[in-house]
Design a protein around this motif. Structure first.
Motif, PDB file in Angstrom:
ATOM      1  N   ARG A 291       0.829  -1.206   0.000  1.00  0.00           N
ATOM      2  CA  ARG A 291       0.000   0.000   0.000  1.00  0.00           C
ATOM      3  C   ARG A 291       0.868   1.262   0.000  1.00  0.00           C
ATOM      4  N   THR A 292       1.926   1.245   0.808  1.00  0.00           N
ATOM      5  CA  THR A 292       2.827   2.395   0.857  1.00  0.00           C
ATOM      6  C   THR A 292       3.496   2.627  -0.493  1.00  0.00           C
ATOM      7  N   LEU A 293       4.002   1.560  -1.088  1.00  0.00           N
ATOM      8  CA  LEU A 293       4.720   1.688  -2.356  1.00  0.00           C
ATOM      9  C   LEU A 293       3.783   2.024  -3.507  1.00  0.00           C
ATOM     10  N   ASP A 294       2.557   1.512  -3.469  1.00  0.00           N
ATOM     11  CA  ASP A 294       1.583   1.880  -4.509  1.00  0.00           C
ATOM     12  C   ASP A 294       1.335   3.385  -4.505  1.00  0.00           C
ATOM     13  N   ALA A 295       1.298   3.972  -3.311  1.00  0.00           N
ATOM     14  CA  ALA A 295       1.110   5.418  -3.209  1.00  0.00           C
ATOM     15  C   ALA A 295       2.307   6.166  -3.818  1.00  0.00           C
ATOM     16  N   VAL A 296       3.512   5.625  -3.589  1.00  0.00           N
ATOM     17  CA  VAL A 296       4.722   6.235  -4.162  1.00  0.00           C
ATOM     18  C   VAL A 296       4.688   6.151  -5.686  1.00  0.00           C
ATOM     19  N   PHE A 297       4.361   4.970  -6.208  1.00  0.00           N
ATOM     20  CA  PHE A 297       4.353   4.776  -7.662  1.00  0.00           C
ATOM     21  C   PHE A 297       3.305   5.659  -8.328  1.00  0.00           C
ATOM     22  N   ARG A 299       2.154   8.524  -7.186  1.00  0.00           N
ATOM     23  CA  ARG A 299       2.611   9.908  -7.110  1.00  0.00           C
ATOM     24  C   ARG A 299       3.712  10.199  -8.127  1.00  0.00           C
ATOM     25  N   ALA A 300       4.580   9.226  -8.355  1.00  0.00           N
ATOM     26  CA  ALA A 300       5.702   9.406  -9.289  1.00  0.00           C
ATOM     27  C   ALA A 300       5.269   9.271 -10.742  1.00  0.00           C
ATOM     28  N   SER A 301       4.084   8.679 -10.971  1.00  0.00           N
ATOM     29  CA  SER A 301       3.557   8.479 -12.333  1.00  0.00           C
ATOM     30  C   SER A 301       4.508   7.662 -13.200  1.00  0.00           C
ATOM     31  N   VAL A 302       5.074   6.608 -12.595  1.00  0.00           N
ATOM     32  CA  VAL A 302       5.951   5.702 -13.338  1.00  0.00           C
ATOM     33  C   VAL A 302       5.110   4.524 -13.833  1.00  0.00           C
ATOM     34  N   LYS A 303       5.042   4.349 -15.124  1.00  0.00           N
ATOM     35  CA  LYS A 303       4.204   3.313 -15.716  1.00  0.00           C
ATOM     36  C   LYS A 303       4.740   1.913 -15.392  1.00  0.00           C
ATOM     37  N   GLY A 304       3.837   1.029 -14.947  1.00  0.00           N
ATOM     38  CA  GLY A 304       4.210  -0.361 -14.673  1.00  0.00           C
ATOM     39  C   GLY A 304       5.159  -0.542 -13.509  1.00  0.00           C
TER      40      GLY A 304
END
Length: 375
Positions: A291-297, A299-304
């Protein structure tokens, strides 16, 4: 005691094939089936309560097996025994085994296949169509089914392993995961400071990302990381997945991120783990980290973006810098064969090293002599 039984049709009065006799089984009227012969020392004529020829043949075989005294095992009972043999496995492994073998139990129940020795190659073909899976999901399922039926064959519950007939999809690439670019990594590290409602979530997210970036840790190894695993600037711990030893030196940026980590919420003061209580369940820890890392990804808008891509990224960089498969395997806590199959990716830097290597023979005396001969 030996049973001598024969399948017969009990033709109805209006059946068009009635004059062909009870031994004619390909009846157009689908008349009910029965067995006739010697059973337990007595002559019998017994209805099988079905008009389906395949179902009747299975029931006839079951009767003959009971008469011969040959041990048989029901599919559900065999699955239970298989699980009992793997009680010492990790919870995630046991959960995967249960999920896949429950599909097998349901399939056999629908097809009225009660015993392990009644599962045929044709049944496994129908199972493959019923599951309708592909790629790595099906590869792993086939491996487990083969393992299960081999377990049954070793105990003489069946004479064959019908799962060996299942075709595994041909995977051109062992894994198509693309390593992160330098820009994407910078975006994700920056995004750690922009999520959550307080510094508690942000510092935890930053430490997680940096650990995966510079140590290539799996998410299960991140959430179980303890202060006892940090010795000076070196991280030393056994991997949760394969119990291999991980020994990697951490850069100051990672050590500083761990140093400022807040104490896990609701954890006692003597708690040693960085991200959770010492007695926390692994599955819940991993879900929380996701859940924490999904929020980071996001926010960063990094695809995949996925946590495991950091592991691929580090492996690709180490190989491109001249690291051997053995060295990369030691850093990631894996085998060289696994690194070659899953993590060895083409990069421009890796290609440059190959080009530099091949150029070393271009200007040799042997190469020049060959050019002169060819001219």
């Amino acid at each position: 005691m030996t049973a001598m039984l024969t399948l017969q049709r009990r033709h109805r009065k209006k059946c068009q094939d009635r004059n062909k006799g009870p031994n004619y089984l390909k009846c157009r009227g689908q008349c009910p089936l029965q067995v006739c012969g010697i059973w337990e020392g007595q002559r019998v004529r017994m209805s099988l309560k079905t008009h389906d020829l395949q179902r009747a043949a299975r029931r006839l075989t079951e009767m003959e097996d009971r008469a011969s005294g040959r041990p048989r095992k029901r599919v559900a009972e065999a699955v239970q025994d298989f699980h009992a043999q793997h009680q010492g496995d990790r919870p995630e492994t046991k959960r995967k085994y249960k999920r896949i073998l429950d599909f097998l139990i349901d399939f056999c129940a629908q097809g009225e296949i009660h015993y392990v020795d009644r599962v045929r190659v044709e049944d496994m073909d129908r199972y493959a169509l019923w599951r309708n899976k592909a790629n790595w999901t099906w590869v792993k399922e086939v491996e487990l089914l083969r393992q299960f039926f081999e377990f049954c064959r070793n105990r003489e519950w069946t004479s064959k392993n019908p799962a060996r007939s299942l075709k595994r999809p041909i995977m051109i690439e062992a894994n198509d995961v693309v390593p992160y670019t330098q820009a994407e990594i910078v975006q994700m590290i920056a995004a750690c400071d922009q999520i959550g409602k307080s510094s508690y979530e942000r510092r935890r997210a930053r430490a997680m990302v940096l650990l995966m970036r510079y140590a290539g840790l799996r998410i299960s190894d991140v959430v179980t990381l303890s202060r006892d695993h940090i010795r000076g600037s070196r991280l030393e711990k056994r991997a949760v997945k394969n119990h291999r030893m991980i020994r990697v030196e951490l850069p100051p940026v990672v050590l500083n991120a761990l140093e400022v980590l807040p104490h896990p919420k609701a954890a006692p003061q003597e708690n040693r783990r960085f991200f959770s209580k010492d007695d926390a369940v692994l599955r819940s820890q991993v879900k929380g980290a996701w859940r924490t890392l999904d929020a980071v990804f996001a926010r960063a808008s990094v695809k995949g973006a996925k946590p495991h891509r950091f592991r691929h990224t580090l492996a690709s960089e180490l190989l491109a810098k001249g690291g051997t498969l053995e060295q990369v395997a030691a850093i990631l806590g894996d085998s060289p064969a696994t690194i070659r199959r899953y993590y060895a990716k083409w990069t421009e830097e890796y290609q440059s090293r190959q080009d530099a290597l091949i150029r070393k023979i271009h200007d040799t005396n042997l190469a020049q002599a060959e050019v002169q001969v060819s001219n």
